[in-house]
Design an enzyme around this catalytic site. Structure first.
Site, PDB file in Angstrom:
ATOM      1  N   ARG A  90       0.856  -1.184   0.000  1.00 30.16           N
ATOM      2  CA  ARG A  90       0.000   0.000   0.000  1.00 30.16           C
ATOM      3  C   ARG A  90       0.894   1.238   0.000  1.00 30.16           C
ATOM      4  O   ARG A  90       1.722   1.388   0.908  1.00 30.16           O
ATOM      5  CB  ARG A  90      -0.894   0.046   1.261  1.00 30.16           C
ATOM      6  CG  ARG A  90      -1.868  -1.118   1.441  1.00 30.16           C
ATOM      7  CD  ARG A  90      -3.087  -1.058   0.525  1.00 30.16           C
ATOM      8  NE  ARG A  90      -3.861   0.155   0.639  1.00 30.16           N
ATOM      9  CZ  ARG A  90      -4.825   0.360   1.545  1.00 30.16           C
ATOM     10  NH1 ARG A  90      -5.127  -0.571   2.426  1.00 30.16           N
ATOM     11  NH2 ARG A  90      -5.486   1.494   1.572  1.00 30.16           N
ATOM     12  N   ASP A 243      -4.633   8.793   7.689  1.00 32.77           N
ATOM     13  CA  ASP A 243      -3.665   7.807   7.210  1.00 32.77           C
ATOM     14  C   ASP A 243      -2.264   8.384   7.189  1.00 32.77           C
ATOM     15  O   ASP A 243      -1.280   7.666   7.287  1.00 32.77           O
ATOM     16  CB  ASP A 243      -4.060   7.308   5.817  1.00 32.77           C
ATOM     17  CG  ASP A 243      -5.190   6.298   5.908  1.00 32.77           C
ATOM     18  OD1 ASP A 243      -6.351   6.712   6.003  1.00 32.77           O
ATOM     19  OD2 ASP A 243      -4.891   5.083   5.937  1.00 32.77           O
ATOM     20  N   ASN A 253      -6.563  11.327   4.437  1.00 35.18           N
ATOM     21  CA  ASN A 253      -7.467  10.315   4.996  1.00 35.18           C
ATOM     22  C   ASN A 253      -8.369   9.835   3.857  1.00 35.18           C
ATOM     23  O   ASN A 253      -8.283  10.307   2.721  1.00 35.18           O
ATOM     24  CB  ASN A 253      -8.282  10.942   6.149  1.00 35.18           C
ATOM     25  CG  ASN A 253      -9.033   9.911   6.967  1.00 35.18           C
ATOM     26  OD1 ASN A 253      -8.475   8.892   7.360  1.00 35.18           O
ATOM     27  ND2 ASN A 253     -10.305  10.153   7.219  1.00 35.18           N
ATOM     28  N   LYS A 254      -9.225   8.903   4.178  1.00 31.70           N
ATOM     29  CA  LYS A 254     -10.116   8.297   3.182  1.00 31.70           C
ATOM     30  C   LYS A 254     -10.772   9.360   2.304  1.00 31.70           C
ATOM     31  O   LYS A 254     -11.199  10.407   2.781  1.00 31.70           O
ATOM     32  CB  LYS A 254     -11.192   7.504   3.918  1.00 31.70           C
ATOM     33  CG  LYS A 254     -12.141   6.745   3.026  1.00 31.70           C
ATOM     34  CD  LYS A 254     -11.456   5.712   2.161  1.00 31.70           C
ATOM     35  CE  LYS A 254     -10.571   4.800   2.987  1.00 31.70           C
ATOM     36  NZ  LYS A 254      -9.746   3.895   2.175  1.00 31.70           N
TER      37      LYS A 254
END
Lengths: 371, 371
Positions: A90, A243, A253-254
């Site tokens: 990732r 994140d 973040n998302k």
């Protein structure tokens, strides 16, 4: 936290058995399944396919993946190969590279015979540290909720959250959810609006599930609805996870977090980010410009997975044949939109100065090693 | 516009046959099905169950519903009953009440024997007017796109749209899409980012389908992604539709529109609303405060409909058992976030003055009849 009455962590391991156990989060919320990882390739696959997800849990899983590699082959070549394979899973989460770096520094000086056991032990310490860190974030966020509850004299505090920065994304407690669990356990009336969080629906499937298991009142909403609720006074507070947090307080973040931050700003609603310090990347100053954003498979947008009326797990395509999808997985919320960062050392402003003051040892240690 | 090479409208009727035909939009994009409406109850059901959707098409369908009622029973009681039943189907769209009001004023003075035929004829005129109005909006929006195309010297103009303000929401052309079709037909290179538009996915299922049928390049994105794309210069222009526009230029449109408008403002991207004048409600001045927002069934959030790999239409539940959902269907974008309204009389500012200047006859005629 509890699942059907039994306390769980999201990951646990046995060096003797050579086995790492995880909750397979791709099966939630419709099935509760524990999966076993026996090789670093299985650990990498679990990260890549999001059986585990959330920056801290990815870090701990990668650490255990390295331990599994060293148990099979404790050589330097094995250490390097597993580390490279796990890093590649990732690209966005900084915890992954951080945890692997910590592991390598710890085991590299050891004789081959001691490496595997030490790696398991150290991965276990990382897991325990994560639990302590999440609990501390909850303790620091709790007064925010308590203060609003006092002002509302008994009416439930309405919190909006995006994605899953819950205990399922960590080892326990969660980051964004930690203060919610602490508040609920302290008897503060609470209600959470959970963004479903397309495309992977981590809010609808994971956050709703874990809040429900713990008894916290909540409603799932589509990602489009938060702004409207804020316009109408139905949200008192936003708490999301991160994140990757820049040295200047930008938050990656998302995807969709940025839109909620804009709406919170437009409606004068406090927007807090639960930011454990391992999420902070001191080498990055401009989040929008410098954080690489993972472009994920378009099938995540086109195809939805759920349970049929008769209980089968089924996938359905939503889009017309021939319509391609684009799928950026994260976005960056500029620091100017963030009321504060809830860290394990307290709530701080989303500014370079406040972050450096709270984590002076990270500024010094991290900067020379990156970029 | 074209479906598989054949030109269609979304609704057409025959007084002699006593039948109204619609494209059943709940079956798209996986099946193309024409449905027949023979009674006002079937017309009301088609509106309520969103076999037809989009403010203008709802208005025309209601008008034909009234015509069907008068064909069966031309009495005043029948006119009143059908009118009330049709008005009750959807509370937000102003076109519905407007179209029914126009119909009643036209047929009420007529002898019973003439009412049905006149009603069919007048509903047909409303449909034709809608086509002309949408075409005019496209002609006025086209120069916006052309100007950006010239500045980009040949690179495709990237447009973001939300929900379906396409020809499927109207009788033909669409509102938000009309200038896209006009630009495409004029040879201007174009690419559209289509918000999937949860919970009902009108973007992913309808807008993507109709753009694809017409040959316009596009990608479907989740509703969370637009802000990120804007931050990275991937959107040149936003064009959305409106279900209800206030006298002051606030726009009530599909839930999530407000979030995109905030992001456009934050990134200095022009945000236009294709606003046919029947969408303007001169009796409302503060959209956020005074427009009632429909709260729809929570199953729309919890359950998703699509096509399986082997071609079956299937519904799957996304949320855990026991997690309730909230489902506000629209939000209001304040006028301050809107660059301009593309009306059938040209592009105007989203201000009371500009709207009144463009539609002086509406200000006078409408105000005494409402509230």
């Amino acid at each position: 936290m509890r699942v059907d009455g039994t306390p769980y962590r999201t990951i646990w391991a046995s060096h003797d058995a050579g086995r790492v156990s995880i909750i397979d989060q791709t099966r939630l919320p419709h099935e509760f399944v524990v999966a076993e990882l026996a090789t670093p390739a299985e650990a990498a696959k679990a990260i890549k396919h999001m059986q585990v997800r959330g920056a801290p849990l990815i870090g701990v899983t990668a650490a255990y993946g390295l331990a599994l590699a060293l148990r099979a082959d404790p050589s330097d070549a094995s250490l390097e190969a597993a580390s490279a394979a796990l890093t590649a899973t990732r690209p966005t989460a900084v915890n992954l590279a951080w945890a692997l770096g910590q592991m390598r520094r710890r085991v590299a000086p050891l004789p081959f015979a001691d490496r595997a056991e030490a790696a398991f032990a150290y991965a276990g310490e990382l897991a325990d540290e994560d639990v302590a860190l999440c609990a501390a974030i909850g303790d620091h966020g709790l007064p925010l909720i308590r203060k609003i509850a006092e002002a509302k004299s008994g009416a439930p505090v309405n919190i909006l959250t995006h994605c899953n920065a819950g205990w399922l994304a960590m080892v326990d407690w969660g980051t964004a959810t930690s203060s919610m669990y602490k508040a609920h356990d302290a008897g503060i009336p609470l209600h959470v609006f959970v963004d479903e969080t397309r495309p992977r629906n981590q809010g609808a499937s994971l956050t709703a599930w874990e809040l429900g298991q713990h008894g916290i009142a909540h409603h799932v909403i589509v990602d489009n609805a938060g702004g409207h609720l804020m316009q109408h006074g139905e949200i008192d507070l936003v708490i999301v996870g991160t994140d990757r947090t820049t040295a200047t307080g930008d938050v990656c973040n998302k995807i969709g977090t940025y839109l909620k931050a804009l709406a919170a700003k437009d409606n004068d609603i406090p927007f807090f980010v639960a930011a454990p310090s391992p999420s902070i990347d001191f080498a990055i100053n401009d989040g929008v410009k410098d954080i690489p954003i993972e472009e994920r498979d378009e099938e995540e947008v086109a195809i939805m997975r759920g349970v049929t009326a008769d209980g089968r797990i089924e996938q359905v395509r939503l889009t017309p044949t021939g319509s391609p999808c684009a799928n950026p997985a994260f976005d960056v919320t500029p620091a100017r939109l963030i009321t504060g960062l809830i860290t394990e050392r307290g709530i701080i402003a989303a500014t370079r100065e406040a972050i450096a003051a709270a984590f002076p040892e990270r500024v010094l240690h991290t900067q020379p090693n990156r970029k």
